[in-house]
Design an enzyme around this catalytic site. Structure first.
Site, mmCIF file in Angstrom:
data_model
loop_
_atom_site.group_PDB
_atom_site.id
_atom_site.type_symbol
_atom_site.label_atom_id
_atom_site.label_comp_id
_atom_site.label_asym_id
_atom_site.label_seq_id
_atom_site.Cartn_x
_atom_site.Cartn_y
_atom_site.Cartn_z
ATOM 1 C CG HIS A 158 38.114 36.867 37.822
ATOM 2 N ND1 HIS A 158 37.405 38.002 37.478
ATOM 3 C CD2 HIS A 158 39.061 37.271 38.683
ATOM 4 C CE1 HIS A 158 37.913 39.041 38.130
ATOM 5 N NE2 HIS A 158 38.918 38.631 38.866
ATOM 6 N N GLY A 159 37.676 33.351 34.762
ATOM 7 C CA GLY A 159 37.637 31.928 34.432
ATOM 8 C C GLY A 159 36.319 31.523 33.815
#
Lengths: 348, 479
Positions: free
Chosen positions: B326-327
């Site tokens: 997701h990051g």
């Protein structure tokens, strides 16, 4: 959980879904139709409606200018024969189109008082966002489309789907309002939010029956922050003018001349804070050069000076717009030094 | 050009009308052109990145298939995978990695200063990287044959409805649809219309309105109040679901319009009774990708570790990577670890405890079912509070408040927020509940015309009158 669709008659099914849906929406809209103007309470729409009404009246004298004069000259204090048909960010295309529109249904006025603020001679983002979006109609578009930029054309063509576009008024129904807001909500959410937030000041922006508008902030004067911003604005901007503006000014004065209308080119007011900066940056000189050139070219136009009247900062709201006191002062100045002078000297 | 913009509406309308007039080969070329145009509208500079990736994957795919030697096959597979992951890693994780190395170095006494790069994250990079990787890996596994048509492959890697935020489609599902002639049927049009309308409703009416509520609480400074944190957690959970599911539905609806069938991304995840079921229903295209391309190979490669330990380790590792996907943020990593731990706990309890609980009484059975659904929902909310926190310290404070500062707070606007939240979420719950009872996500399209018209009528007016119209970006764009 299944996710399969097996409808043997989707085509006819969908057709009936759409028909019923449209009938339901139409019925809803009809039920609330009579409240449409309460719903269409966007200030720009109200201004457009009022201006449409003004264009249908017969005027002996007419002001065609931009927002500086719209909020700065109250014709009720001057003459009942004077109509203020100014529109914000109109550039020169605006007065030309408005005059054309007016002449279609009414007899020519004796005299037009014209002004465009020095900024108005250059390219402006607000021309698209204000005049094209809220005042231009399809007939106007056909006349000028060749001279519009691509974003301006798109703005006109999609204005139907924008909040409070002229088409709400044009179609004149709550249905149109809802549909435009629906499309707007989905496709232009920022504009929708802006439109909704502007509703809070609606009701304050109402044109008088002679076309004067008090700025929504007309009770306030510029504060230190506003003055600082305006100073910076003055330092950052050079005087420019566009070929398009010159072209449509030419068309405008020629149209007026053909119809035997006298044109008085007067100067709009300017805050003292920016005037002195513009003197030092050479902005005012560039503007004066343009006006001098036009003076030479159009000998049938009366140019009333090439210096804007300078008003003290406290007569303005936060930008170039006069507040209530400023508007009273400029109306008096316009009445005594311009209107009475030229209306009396008129050839008519 | 997000899906909820007039530019996209005009773009898609013109693409669609022209698309219907073309034959299959020209349709593909035209879609490729449209996809590149669509991506360039975000940032034309990253087109080169997309092109490089396309070329690399196309040729590695061919080489894997043509090679006789297993070693050569493996070499080309690694070349493809590493080049994909290098691009992803550089753009998404470089600064995160450098910052953490720096912190670690200073912790052990080295005063180092590594340069940070001013890197712009290419939009959709995590999605199209994973999608492209399915091609080379599936060829290596003999699950599909490569295409020899470069343009068809380029369309697969850049297909505009999917490139920004998925669903992450498999090459073996999407490529055959690109290569074979497609038929735009009324069924597909009908379903597409429903998906787009329902997707916009989820995004504009539910997600964006709930965003206002959760933001009020998440943007507050400490000390947090547990009740408000729970409310923010509920709001964010539904917001995230409706935002992403709304996006996926619109993407799938667009695909239906042009004759494609794309993987379902969400299948009523809030009716899950356990974490395993939840991940089979939430962001299905990612969770199944992770299962097939990380979990399974990792599990099979750890043959020397005892079976149970291997299972738990693989679960933890896989979910941690899923969180990191997701990051580059520690809260995402913690979210992944949390999901991994839940899966391990479930695996431990499944056979020993849960499988032994049975109720003969239908009411008791239903109550047990709903108790598990509610429990699972709250576990999801807890995870997403961490997920949405801006830092670990914020996440810690919020979770602490949830357990140690849980009391009603006067004058905090709780009633108003709660009522608003219920108003936005109720239509979703009602529709989902019927979908669940009827076991059909498309039950509305099988209802009679009057019911369908009423459904679309309500959607129309709810968006118009109550839609939050500040133009919020889709959340998953930033991943």
């Amino acid at each position: 959980v299944e996710n399969n669709l097996s409808i043997s008659n989707s085509k006819s099914n969908l057709k009936w879904v759409f028909i019923i849906l449209l009938v339901m929406i139409a019925l809803t809209e009809m039920l609330i139709y009579k409240f449409r103007f309460e719903i269409i309470d966007h200030p720009w729409i109200k201004m457009h409606l009022a201006q449409q009404a003004l264009l249908k009246k017969e005027w002996k004298y007419m002001i065609l200018a931009d927002s500086g004069s719209l909020v700065g000259i109250d014709p009720r204090a001057i003459s009942k024969d004077l109509g203020n048909l100014s529109f914000p960010s109109c550039q020169t295309i605006g007065p030309y189109l408005l005059l054309k529109r007016y002449l279609k249904t009414s007899s020519a006025p004796k005299m037009i008082f014209f002004n465009l603020s020095p900024e108005g001679w250059g390219e402006s983002f607000f021309f698209k966002e204000e005049f094209i979006r809220y005042s231009m109609n399809f007939g106007d578009f056909l006349i000028v489309w060749n001279d519009l930029t691509y974003p301006e054309r798109i703005c006109f063509l999609t204005a139907h789907f924008m909040p409070s576009s002229r088409n709400r008024v044009w179609i004149n129904s709550w249905l149109a309002t809802r549909i435009t807001l629906f499309f707007n909500g989905i496709f232009s959410p920022k504009a929708a939010t802006l439109a909704r937030s502007q509703k809070t000041i609606s009701g304050q922006i109402v044109l008088t029956d002679q076309g004067f508008i008090l700025s929504p902030e007309s009770e306030r004067s510029m504060d230190e922050g506003d003055i600082k911003n305006l100073k910076q604005y003055g330092l950052d901007h050079k005087f420019t003018f566009s070929a398009r503006n010159l072209k449509y000014f030419d068309l405008f004065v020629k149209l007026a001349h053909e119809k035997g209308i006298e044109i008085v080119f007067y100067e709009g007011p300017i805050p003292e804070v920016i005037y002195s900066i513009r003197e030092s940056t050479g902005y005012n000189n560039s503007y004066r050069s343009l006006i001098s050139e036009m003076k030479r070219k159009y000998d049938f136009v009366i140019f009333d000076g090439s210096d804007n009247p300078v008003f003290s900062n406290e007569k303005y709201t936060r930008n170039f717009h006069l507040n209530k006191t400023g508007a009273e002062a400029f109306t008096a100045l316009f009445r005594d030094k311009i209107f009475f002078k030229y209306a009396r000297e008129s050839k008519h | 050009m997000p899906f909820n913009s007039i530019r996209f509406f005009l773009f898609f309308l013109s693409v669609y009308l022209l698309y219907l007039l073309l034959d299959h080969k020209r349709q593909n070329r035209f879609l490729l052109l449209a996809s590149y145009g669509f991506y360039a509208a975000w940032d034309w500079r990253f087109l080169s990145l997309l092109l490089v990736r396309t070329v690399v994957n196309f040729f590695t795919g061919l080489k894997i298939y043509e090679s006789e030697e297993p070693k050569t096959k493996k070499f080309y597979l690694l070349l493809g995978v590493i080049s994909n992951l290098t691009i992803l890693g550089f753009f998404k994780y470089f600064n995160f990695f450098v910052r953490n190395v720096q912190t670690l170095a200073s912790f052990i006494g080295f005063d180092t200063k590594f340069p940070l790069l001013n890197i712009l994250l290419p939009i959709g990079v995590s999605f199209y990287t994973f999608q492209s990787m399915t091609y080379t890996i599936d060829i290596y596994r003999d699950q599909m044959k490569p295409t020899k048509n470069f343009f068809d492959f380029a369309l697969f890697t850049s297909f505009f409805p999917l490139i920004l935020s998925g669903p992450i489609e498999r090459a073996r599902n999407l490529l055959p649809q690109i290569m074979a002639p497609r038929h735009v049927t009324w069924d597909k049009f009908h379903e597409g219309f429903f998906l787009i309308a329902w997707g916009l409703f989820q995004k504009i009416f539910i997600a964006d309105n709930l965003a206002v509520i959760q933001h009020q609480i998440f943007s507050h400074n400490t000390p947090y109040n547990g009740v408000l944190v729970l409310l923010a957690g509920y709001a964010f959970t539904f917001q995230l679901y409706c935002d992403f599911c709304g996006y996926s539905d619109i993407a799938r609806g667009i695909c239906k319009f042009i004759g494609f069938d794309i993987i379902l991304n969400f299948n009523l995840p809030f009716f899950s009774t356990n974490i395993q079921e939840f991940w089979n229903k939430w962001h299905i295209s990612l969770s199944s990708w992770v299962r097939d391309y990380i979990y399974t190979p990792l599990f099979l490669s750890l043959r020397n570790i005892p079976a149970n330990l291997r299972l738990y380790f693989t679960m933890l590792m896989t979910m941690t990577l899923l969180g990191l996907w997701h990051g580059a943020k520690w809260t995402f990593v913690i979210y992944g670890i949390y999901q991994g731990i839940l899966l391990v706990i479930y695996a431990l309890c499944k056979n020993k405890v849960l499988s032994k609980i049975h109720f003969k009484n239908p009411f008791a059975s239903a109550t047990w079912f709903f108790a598990r659904v509610v429990f699972m929902f709250h576990l999801t909310v807890l995870g997403l509070i961490v997920f949405n926190s801006s830092s670990i310290s914020q996440a810690t404070e919020m979770v602490k408040a949830l357990f140690f500062n849980f009391h009603l707070l006067a004058g905090a606007g709780l009633n108003s927020m709660l009522l608003k939240g219920l108003f936005y979420v109720t239509p979703l719950i009602m529709v989902h509940f019927i979908m669940f009872l009827k076991k059909d996500l498309l039950f509305i399209l099988k209802s009679n015309c009057l019911v369908q018209a009423l459904f679309f009528y309500l959607i129309f007016y709810f968006i118009v009158i109550f839609g939050e119209q500040s133009g919020k970006q889709f959340i998953y764009f930033k991943f």
